[in-house]
Each structure stands twice: as C-alpha cells, then as structure tokens.
Design an enzyme around this catalytic site. Structure first.
Site, PDB file in Angstrom:
ATOM      1  N   CYS A 117       8.637   9.106   2.622  1.00  0.00           N
ATOM      2  CA  CYS A 117       8.922   9.900   1.414  1.00  0.00           C
ATOM      3  C   CYS A 117       8.322  11.301   1.454  1.00  0.00           C
ATOM      4  O   CYS A 117       8.698  12.157   0.655  1.00  0.00           O
ATOM      5  CB  CYS A 117       8.426   9.163   0.177  1.00  0.00           C
ATOM      6  SG  CYS A 117       9.360   7.662  -0.139  1.00  0.00           S
ATOM      7  N   HIS A 257       7.414  14.127  -5.761  1.00  0.00           N
ATOM      8  CA  HIS A 257       8.243  13.048  -5.237  1.00  0.00           C
ATOM      9  C   HIS A 257       8.531  12.077  -6.378  1.00  0.00           C
ATOM     10  O   HIS A 257       7.635  11.771  -7.177  1.00  0.00           O
ATOM     11  CB  HIS A 257       7.502  12.349  -4.104  1.00  0.00           C
ATOM     12  CG  HIS A 257       8.197  11.118  -3.637  1.00  0.00           C
ATOM     13  ND1 HIS A 257       9.519  11.131  -3.247  1.00  0.00           N
ATOM     14  CD2 HIS A 257       7.767   9.828  -3.516  1.00  0.00           C
ATOM     15  CE1 HIS A 257       9.869   9.899  -2.899  1.00  0.00           C
ATOM     16  NE2 HIS A 257       8.834   9.102  -3.057  1.00  0.00           N
ATOM     17  N   ASN A 287      14.403   6.668  -6.512  1.00  0.00           N
ATOM     18  CA  ASN A 287      13.643   7.230  -5.390  1.00  0.00           C
ATOM     19  C   ASN A 287      14.574   7.360  -4.183  1.00  0.00           C
ATOM     20  O   ASN A 287      14.904   6.366  -3.540  1.00  0.00           O
ATOM     21  CB  ASN A 287      12.457   6.311  -5.080  1.00  0.00           C
ATOM     22  CG  ASN A 287      11.628   6.812  -3.904  1.00  0.00           C
ATOM     23  OD1 ASN A 287      11.968   7.814  -3.260  1.00  0.00           O
ATOM     24  ND2 ASN A 287      10.547   6.111  -3.618  1.00  0.00           N
TER      25      ASN A 287
HETATM   26  C1  LIG Z   1       7.019  -1.506  -7.537  1.00  0.00           C
HETATM   27  C2  LIG Z   1       6.424  -1.264  -8.911  1.00  0.00           C
HETATM   28  C3  LIG Z   1       7.450  -0.630  -9.845  1.00  0.00           C
HETATM   29  C4  LIG Z   1       6.050  -2.595  -9.499  1.00  0.00           C
HETATM   30  O1  LIG Z   1       5.458  -2.382 -10.771  1.00  0.00           O
HETATM   31  P1  LIG Z   1       4.033  -3.036 -11.107  1.00  0.00           P
HETATM   32  O2  LIG Z   1       3.765  -2.717 -12.500  1.00  0.00           O
HETATM   33  O3  LIG Z   1       3.051  -2.562 -10.065  1.00  0.00           O
HETATM   34  O4  LIG Z   1       4.339  -4.538 -10.944  1.00  0.00           O
HETATM   35  P2  LIG Z   1       3.597  -5.626 -10.061  1.00  0.00           P
HETATM   36  O5  LIG Z   1       4.087  -5.554  -8.657  1.00  0.00           O
HETATM   37  O6  LIG Z   1       2.106  -5.539 -10.286  1.00  0.00           O
HETATM   38  O7  LIG Z   1       4.130  -6.907 -10.732  1.00  0.00           O
HETATM   39  C5  LIG Z   1       3.853  -7.200 -12.112  1.00  0.00           C
HETATM   40  C6  LIG Z   1       4.764  -8.322 -12.533  1.00  0.00           C
HETATM   41  O8  LIG Z   1       6.089  -7.817 -12.707  1.00  0.00           O
HETATM   42  C7  LIG Z   1       6.982  -8.620 -11.952  1.00  0.00           C
HETATM   43  N1  LIG Z   1       8.080  -7.784 -11.494  1.00  0.00           N
HETATM   44  C8  LIG Z   1       8.158  -7.035 -10.368  1.00  0.00           C
HETATM   45  N2  LIG Z   1       9.346  -6.425 -10.325  1.00  0.00           N
HETATM   46  C9  LIG Z   1      10.014  -6.788 -11.441  1.00  0.00           C
HETATM   47  C10 LIG Z   1      11.273  -6.472 -11.950  1.00  0.00           C
HETATM   48  N3  LIG Z   1      12.118  -5.639 -11.311  1.00  0.00           N
HETATM   49  N4  LIG Z   1      11.642  -7.001 -13.129  1.00  0.00           N
HETATM   50  C11 LIG Z   1      10.832  -7.818 -13.808  1.00  0.00           C
HETATM   51  N5  LIG Z   1       9.609  -8.160 -13.370  1.00  0.00           N
HETATM   52  C12 LIG Z   1       9.207  -7.646 -12.199  1.00  0.00           C
HETATM   53  C13 LIG Z   1       6.159  -9.156 -10.812  1.00  0.00           C
HETATM   54  O9  LIG Z   1       6.756 -10.312 -10.271  1.00  0.00           O
HETATM   55  C14 LIG Z   1       4.864  -9.435 -11.497  1.00  0.00           C
HETATM   56  O10 LIG Z   1       4.970 -10.652 -12.192  1.00  0.00           O
HETATM   57  P3  LIG Z   1       3.728 -11.662 -12.266  1.00  0.00           P
HETATM   58  O11 LIG Z   1       2.659 -10.903 -12.989  1.00  0.00           O
HETATM   59  O12 LIG Z   1       4.285 -12.801 -13.033  1.00  0.00           O
HETATM   60  O13 LIG Z   1       3.367 -11.966 -10.858  1.00  0.00           O
HETATM   61  C15 LIG Z   1       5.172  -0.366  -8.818  1.00  0.00           C
HETATM   62  O14 LIG Z   1       4.137  -1.086  -8.215  1.00  0.00           O
HETATM   63  C16 LIG Z   1       5.402   0.876  -8.040  1.00  0.00           C
HETATM   64  O15 LIG Z   1       6.152   1.741  -8.435  1.00  0.00           O
HETATM   65  N6  LIG Z   1       4.679   1.015  -6.924  1.00  0.00           N
HETATM   66  C17 LIG Z   1       4.797   2.197  -6.091  1.00  0.00           C
HETATM   67  C18 LIG Z   1       6.033   2.100  -5.268  1.00  0.00           C
HETATM   68  C19 LIG Z   1       6.350   3.368  -4.608  1.00  0.00           C
HETATM   69  O16 LIG Z   1       5.967   4.429  -5.054  1.00  0.00           O
HETATM   70  N7  LIG Z   1       7.089   3.253  -3.519  1.00  0.00           N
HETATM   71  C20 LIG Z   1       7.583   4.341  -2.777  1.00  0.00           C
HETATM   72  C21 LIG Z   1       6.507   4.984  -2.075  1.00  0.00           C
HETATM   73  S1  LIG Z   1       6.990   6.538  -1.760  1.00  0.00           S
END
Ligand SMILES: CC(C)(COP(=O)(O)OP(=O)(O)OC[C@H]1O[C@@H](n2cnc3c(N)ncnc32)[C@H](O)[C@@H]1OP(=O)(O)O)[C@@H](O)C(=O)NCCC(=O)NCCS
Length: 353
Positions: A117, A257, A287
């Site tokens: 990214c 980004h 993204n």
């Molecule tokens: C991926 C992302 C959106 C997930 O959000 P989060 O708040 O961190 O969520 P978590 O991974 O901690 O999961 C929290 C809960 O939501 C759930 N969950 C994850 N994706 C879900 C979705 N699309 N819909 C509903 N629930 C979801 C998980 O299963 C978890 O459930 P649990 O607590 O029962 O285990 C977030 O972590 C993120 O944006 N990370 C950075 C990614 C990024 O920038 N990537 C590119 C790099 S350049």
C-alpha cells in the site's frame, strides 16, 4: 536541490471499473452487515474489475490514457513510466511494460515498484530522483491494483476493505519551486507475518494443494495491522512536518492511504490535523492499495490550488510506510475535464494477448 529541477505533479487522472460492490452485496456473500462495515471501516462500496482477460494493466492503461489525453502529451514524449502494484498481471513481465504497450509508449524504461500500500509513495520517490537529477522531464507514475484478484471473498474481516482502481500522475520539472519538497520511506520486513500472500511466489509455488487451502489470497491479521498502521502513519506525518517546519495550520490537505477511516481519524487526531483538511475517498472506492493516494488527488483535483501544501502518508504490507510533503503546482479547477470521466474507457488489450 536546484529549484529548476524540483519534480512537480503537473496532472493526475484516475480510473475505477464500472462494477460496484456495495456493503449490501457483501452481506449476501459473508456474515457481515452494512452497519458493521460502515462503523468499523467507513467504507460503503468499492469498484471491482470484471471481464475476462482484464488485469491491473487494464486499469493502469485507462488512467495513463486519460492522463496523456488531458495533458495533450504524445506517447513518444514520455521518458519513463513506473507502476506501483501489488497485483501485477503476471509475475513477469512487469505491469509497467504492459501499460506502455497498451497506450502506445514504446522503448522507454518502465518498471514496477512493489511496496504494497505504500507503493505509490515509493514509486513517486524513485521517479522524483530522475527529474531532480535532470535525467528526464516527463515521467509517469501509476498506482494500480486489482485487489479483487487476491482477496478471499469468504474472509469477512479482509474482503470488506479492498477494491480495484488505478490512477496516474505526470511528473515534470518546476521552475517556481513547487513540487515534491521532501519524502521519507520506511520498511520493516518482520511485519510480513501480519499481512502477506503465502503461495504463488518462489517460496511456495502454486500447486493444487495451495489452491485448495486458499493460500493465494491475502492473509491479514487486521487488528495487528491496524495498530502498526496508526503508529506508522503518525510517525511519517509527524516526521515530515518536523523536517519541513510545518505546523498543522500550515497544511492545506492531508492525503492519507485509504485503508480504514478509523486509522486516518486517529492519526489526524494525534497530530492535531482537522478532518476537513483530509481527503477521503474510501467510502466509495475502499482500499485500492497503490491507487488510493493518486485517486484522492484525482477526486479532489478541482479543489487544489497553486501553492497548496499537501502531506501524503501511507502504510502497508511489508511493513512499509512513507510520507511526502508536496506543494501543488497547478490550478486544479482549470485542469481539463475528460468527457464522461474515465469510466467510459474502452477495452484495449496488450498487443500480444
Ligand atoms: C480489518 C479490520 C476492519 C477489522 O476490524 P476490527 O475492529 O479490528 O475487528 P477485529 O478483527 O478485532 O474483529 C472484531 C470482531 O468483529 C468480527 N468481524 C470481523 N470482520 C467482520 C465483518 N466484516 N462483519 C462483522 N463482523 C466482523 C470479528 O470476527 C471479531 O469478532 P469476535 O470478537 O466475535 O471474534 C481492522 O482491523 C482494520 O482495518 N485493520 C487494518 C487493515 C488494513 O489497514 N489493511 C491494509 C493495510 S494497508
């Protein structure tokens, strides 16, 4: 640096494919809801490239074709083209070669930069060197990614974030002192464990087993990536501001980004940067990896004025992260508008496919 050789962005053009994947569509594919995606990421929809035989080069070529048309540049006047991508059409040849072929640019140097990214900022930094050294006067930098090709649409935590798109900028020397004032790049390969694609490269070549185990898709440990992303984006933005004696009130636009709205907002809050100065496109594009920053510039082009101070910041797989301080070199409101926008691009395949 001699001011006559400052590398300035003199035009930008973007392309997103016509097919849209909304949060409601995703809710029919995996166990998620529009409310969850909107609250946790800020994304409402993303564009997806469909069509047999269409890869990242298609979108990159659309963006470059628009850029050439907007700037009335003949393909033979372009001296170098760099494509940042994480989803090349092929392992080889590189996507930059294909894009050149597709738009009629012949025999110049062209190559890909792979820094996930942060790739666009890496490519911009490389391109800048050729201008400041006086080697070239017209360099194109493209950010293009077809993330839908490597996203697992059964992995709800990852598939909601990504979309497809491309955008390209023209870099030329500027004699007024506007352009790329400073850049910083960082990487930490130990972060690879949190964001990578296990199979398909030389370490784990594709087999029926790797495909069956879905190892050709993005493996992302979202919460870990989130933590590092906030830290990295904050670090580069703060660093660039300090190196250039910039205070928050001196900044006209922050061009981050576009991975997750919460990452951007948290970073901005830490640095005292007001939200109205931040470019957001993730709500409609998601993204798009290397394309997010130039797509932001394309979307906000009409609002950009000569001398505006822009802070660019990115974080991505690798881990890689980087930033740039750019002063805008032209009046965006006077930039030519292409009839019907870039989404009417016709299908032009590489000459040998
Ligand atoms: C991926 C992302 C959106 C997930 O959000 P989060 O708040 O961190 O969520 P978590 O991974 O901690 O999961 C929290 C809960 O939501 C759930 N969950 C994850 N994706 C879900 C979705 N699309 N819909 C509903 N629930 C979801 C998980 O299963 C978890 O459930 P649990 O607590 O029962 O285990 C977030 O972590 C993120 O944006 N990370 C950075 C990614 C990024 O920038 N990537 C590119 C790099 S350049």
């Amino acid at each position: 640096m001699s001011i006559s050789n400052r590398a300035a962005i003199t035009a930008v053009h973007g392309y997103v494919p016509p097919d849209v994947l909304t949060n409601a569509d995703l809710a029919r594919m995996v166990d998620t809801t529009d409310a969850w995606i909107t609250e946790r990421t800020g994304i409402k929809e993303r564009h997806i490239l469909k069509g047999e035989g269409l890869g990242t080069s298609h979108m990159g070529a659309e963006a470059v074709r628009g850029l050439l048309s907007k700037t009335k540049t003949r393909p033979e006047d372009v001296e170098l083209l760099i494509c940042a991508t994480t989803t090349p059409d092929f392992v080889h040849p590189c996507t930059a070669n294909l894009i050149c072929d597709m738009v009629g640019i012949r025999n110049i140097g062209s190559f890909d930069v792979q820094a996930a990214c942060s790739g666009f900022l890496y490519a911009l930094t490389v391109a800048q060197q050729f201008i400041t050294a006086g080697t070239y006067k017209k360099v194109i930098v493209v950010g293009a990614d077809k993330m839908s090709a490597i996203v697992d649409y059964t992995d709800r935590a990852t598939c909601v974030i990504f979309g497809d798109g491309a955008a390209a900028v023209m870099l030329e020397p500027n004699t007024q002192g506007y352009g790329i004032m400073d850049t910083v790049l960082h990487s930490d390969g130990s972060g690879a464990k949190y964001l990578h694609q296990k199979a398909g490269g030389s370490r784990m070549p594709p087999t029926a087993e790797t495909v069956a185990k879905r190892l050709h898709y993005v493996h992302q440990e979202g919460a870990q990536v989130y933590k590092f992303a906030v830290a990295g984006m904050t670090e580069v933005t703060r660093d660039i501001m300090a190196r250039n004696n910039l205070t928050a009130d001196m900044i006209d636009w922050v061009v981050p980004h576009q991975a997750n709205r919460r990452i951007i907002v948290t970073t901005a809050e830490r640095l005292g940067l007001p939200l109205e100065k931040i470019m957001f496109t993730l709500q409609k594009y998601g993204n798009t990896t290397t394309a997010t920053i130039p797509l932001c510039l394309w979307d906000y082009e009409q609002k950009l004025k000569v001398g505006d101070r822009l802070l660019l910041a990115a974080f991505g797989g690798g881990f890689t992260w980087g930033g740039a301080y750019v002063t805008w070199a032209y009046d965006g409101a006077s930039a030519p508008k292409l009839n019907g926008g870039s989404q009417n691009g016709k299908l032009v395949k590489s000459s040998w496919l």
